[in-house]
Design a protein around this motif. Structure first.
Motif, PDB file in Angstrom:
ATOM      1  N   LYS A 105     -14.385  -2.455  13.198  1.00 15.91           N
ATOM      2  CA  LYS A 105     -12.956  -1.902  13.095  1.00 15.91           C
ATOM      3  C   LYS A 105     -12.091  -2.317  11.731  1.00 15.91           C
ATOM      4  O   LYS A 105     -12.438  -3.231  11.115  1.00 15.91           O
ATOM      5  N   ALA A 106     -11.420  -1.483  11.152  1.00 12.89           N
ATOM      6  CA  ALA A 106     -10.720  -1.388  10.054  1.00 12.89           C
ATOM      7  C   ALA A 106      -9.377  -1.817  10.465  1.00 12.89           C
ATOM      8  O   ALA A 106      -8.691  -1.387  11.187  1.00 12.89           O
ATOM      9  N   ILE A 107      -8.735  -2.734   9.540  1.00  5.33           N
ATOM     10  CA  ILE A 107      -7.376  -3.011   9.721  1.00  5.33           C
ATOM     11  C   ILE A 107      -6.674  -2.052   8.887  1.00  5.33           C
ATOM     12  O   ILE A 107      -7.166  -1.639   7.939  1.00  5.33           O
ATOM     13  N   GLY A 108      -5.286  -2.082   9.098  1.00  6.66           N
ATOM     14  CA  GLY A 108      -4.663  -0.975   8.114  1.00  6.66           C
ATOM     15  C   GLY A 108      -4.031  -1.747   6.892  1.00  6.66           C
ATOM     16  O   GLY A 108      -4.171  -3.155   6.950  1.00  6.66           O
ATOM     17  N   CYS A 109      -3.244  -1.033   5.980  1.00  6.48           N
ATOM     18  CA  CYS A 109      -2.864  -1.766   4.856  1.00  6.48           C
ATOM     19  C   CYS A 109      -1.321  -1.073   4.847  1.00  6.48           C
ATOM     20  O   CYS A 109      -1.035  -0.056   5.427  1.00  6.48           O
ATOM     21  N   LYS A 110      -0.481  -1.942   4.138  1.00 13.88           N
ATOM     22  CA  LYS A 110       0.911  -1.070   3.852  1.00 13.88           C
ATOM     23  C   LYS A 110       1.140  -1.669   2.423  1.00 13.88           C
ATOM     24  O   LYS A 110       0.837  -2.686   2.005  1.00 13.88           O
TER      25      LYS A 110
ATOM     26  N   ARG B  60      13.132  -8.272 -11.852  1.00 11.43           N
ATOM     27  CA  ARG B  60      11.864  -7.364 -12.030  1.00 11.43           C
ATOM     28  C   ARG B  60      11.580  -6.664 -10.662  1.00 11.43           C
ATOM     29  O   ARG B  60      12.099  -6.872  -9.607  1.00 11.43           O
ATOM     30  N   TYR B  61      10.646  -5.807 -10.872  1.00 11.69           N
ATOM     31  CA  TYR B  61      10.297  -4.782  -9.747  1.00 11.69           C
ATOM     32  C   TYR B  61       9.011  -5.609  -9.028  1.00 11.69           C
ATOM     33  O   TYR B  61       8.165  -5.854 -10.011  1.00 11.69           O
ATOM     34  N   LYS B  62       8.701  -5.392  -7.662  1.00 14.42           N
ATOM     35  CA  LYS B  62       7.522  -5.920  -7.354  1.00 14.42           C
ATOM     36  C   LYS B  62       6.905  -5.265  -6.202  1.00 14.42           C
ATOM     37  O   LYS B  62       7.573  -4.269  -5.477  1.00 14.42           O
ATOM     38  N   ALA B  63       5.677  -5.054  -6.312  1.00 14.91           N
ATOM     39  CA  ALA B  63       4.764  -4.100  -5.365  1.00 14.91           C
ATOM     40  C   ALA B  63       3.655  -4.981  -4.966  1.00 14.91           C
ATOM     41  O   ALA B  63       2.994  -5.837  -5.639  1.00 14.91           O
ATOM     42  N   ARG B  64       3.411  -4.984  -3.598  1.00 15.37           N
ATOM     43  CA  ARG B  64       2.361  -5.667  -3.106  1.00 15.37           C
ATOM     44  C   ARG B  64       1.659  -4.817  -2.086  1.00 15.37           C
ATOM     45  O   ARG B  64       2.212  -4.082  -1.370  1.00 15.37           O
ATOM     46  N   LEU B  65       0.200  -4.864  -1.898  1.00 14.97           N
ATOM     47  CA  LEU B  65      -0.680  -4.425  -1.016  1.00 14.97           C
ATOM     48  C   LEU B  65      -0.799  -5.364  -0.161  1.00 14.97           C
ATOM     49  O   LEU B  65      -1.174  -6.520  -0.234  1.00 14.97           O
ATOM     50  N   VAL B  66      -0.683  -5.017   1.273  1.00 13.38           N
ATOM     51  CA  VAL B  66      -0.639  -6.292   2.277  1.00 13.38           C
ATOM     52  C   VAL B  66      -1.507  -5.713   3.529  1.00 13.38           C
ATOM     53  O   VAL B  66      -1.374  -4.354   3.850  1.00 13.38           O
ATOM     54  N   ALA B  67      -2.348  -6.476   4.069  1.00 13.04           N
ATOM     55  CA  ALA B  67      -3.238  -6.187   5.337  1.00 13.04           C
ATOM     56  C   ALA B  67      -2.348  -6.349   6.435  1.00 13.04           C
ATOM     57  O   ALA B  67      -1.531  -7.189   6.568  1.00 13.04           O
ATOM     58  N   LYS B  68      -2.450  -5.370   7.309  1.00 10.23           N
ATOM     59  CA  LYS B  68      -1.786  -5.351   8.764  1.00 10.23           C
ATOM     60  C   LYS B  68      -2.645  -6.185   9.672  1.00 10.23           C
ATOM     61  O   LYS B  68      -3.108  -5.628  10.566  1.00 10.23           O
TER      62      LYS B  68
END
Length: 154
Positions: free
Chosen positions: A62-67, A82-90
């Motif tokens: 099973k794969a978990i999602g990301c956002k 500054r501007y921040k961007a992050r890839l997070v796992a659900k």
């Protein structure tokens, strides 16, 4: 105990109009110059640290999602730092004992911070605050983790 309000120290609230909308999708972010640069810095950091390897999802896994999260960090006077961007796992979709065995959350106890500040004051050391742009936990996982990369950067 002397609090800021008892000592008459009040921090004024700064109100500002956010003329820079925060994107909610990677598609929106890539259409705005500042956000595109920020997203690419995050993507480069993920690639440089070999964060993932693209594979087909094996049967029975099973794969978990990301956002993707986008935030604007402000200075104390309300200007943009500054501007921040992050890839997070659900990770909330995982079932403890079935999908995950252990969790790790790097949180410091208030007591530890209190002691550190006490020692700093008694030794008359200088304190500097830093903001880490990208932090990666260095270690090898014993189990495989599969994540959907919907809407990835490329």
């Amino acid at each position: 105990m002397v609090t800021r309000s008892k000592a008459g120290i009040f921090k004024p609230k700064l109100y500002h109009v956010n003329s820079n909308p925060i994107p909610t999708t990677i598609k929106e972010a890539l259409s705005i110059l500042e956000w595109k640069a920020t997203a690419m810095v995050e993507y480069t950091a993920l690639m440089d640290n070999h964060t993932w390897e693209l594979v087909e999802l094996p049967p029975g896994k099973k794969a978990i999602g990301c956002k993707r999260l986008f935030r604007i960090k402000h200075n104390s006077n309300g200007t943009i730092n500054r501007y921040k961007a992050r890839l997070v796992a659900k990770g909330f979709n995982q079932v403890p004992g079935q999908d995950i065995i252990d969790t790790f959350s790097p949180v410091v106890r208030f007591f530890t911070v209190n002691i550190l500040l006490s020692v700093t004051v008694t030794q008359q050391w200088h304190i500097h605050q830093i903001d880490i742009n990208n932090a990666f936990l260095k270690g090898d996982l014993k189990e495989d983790v599969y994540m959907h990369l919907l809407g990835h950067y490329t």
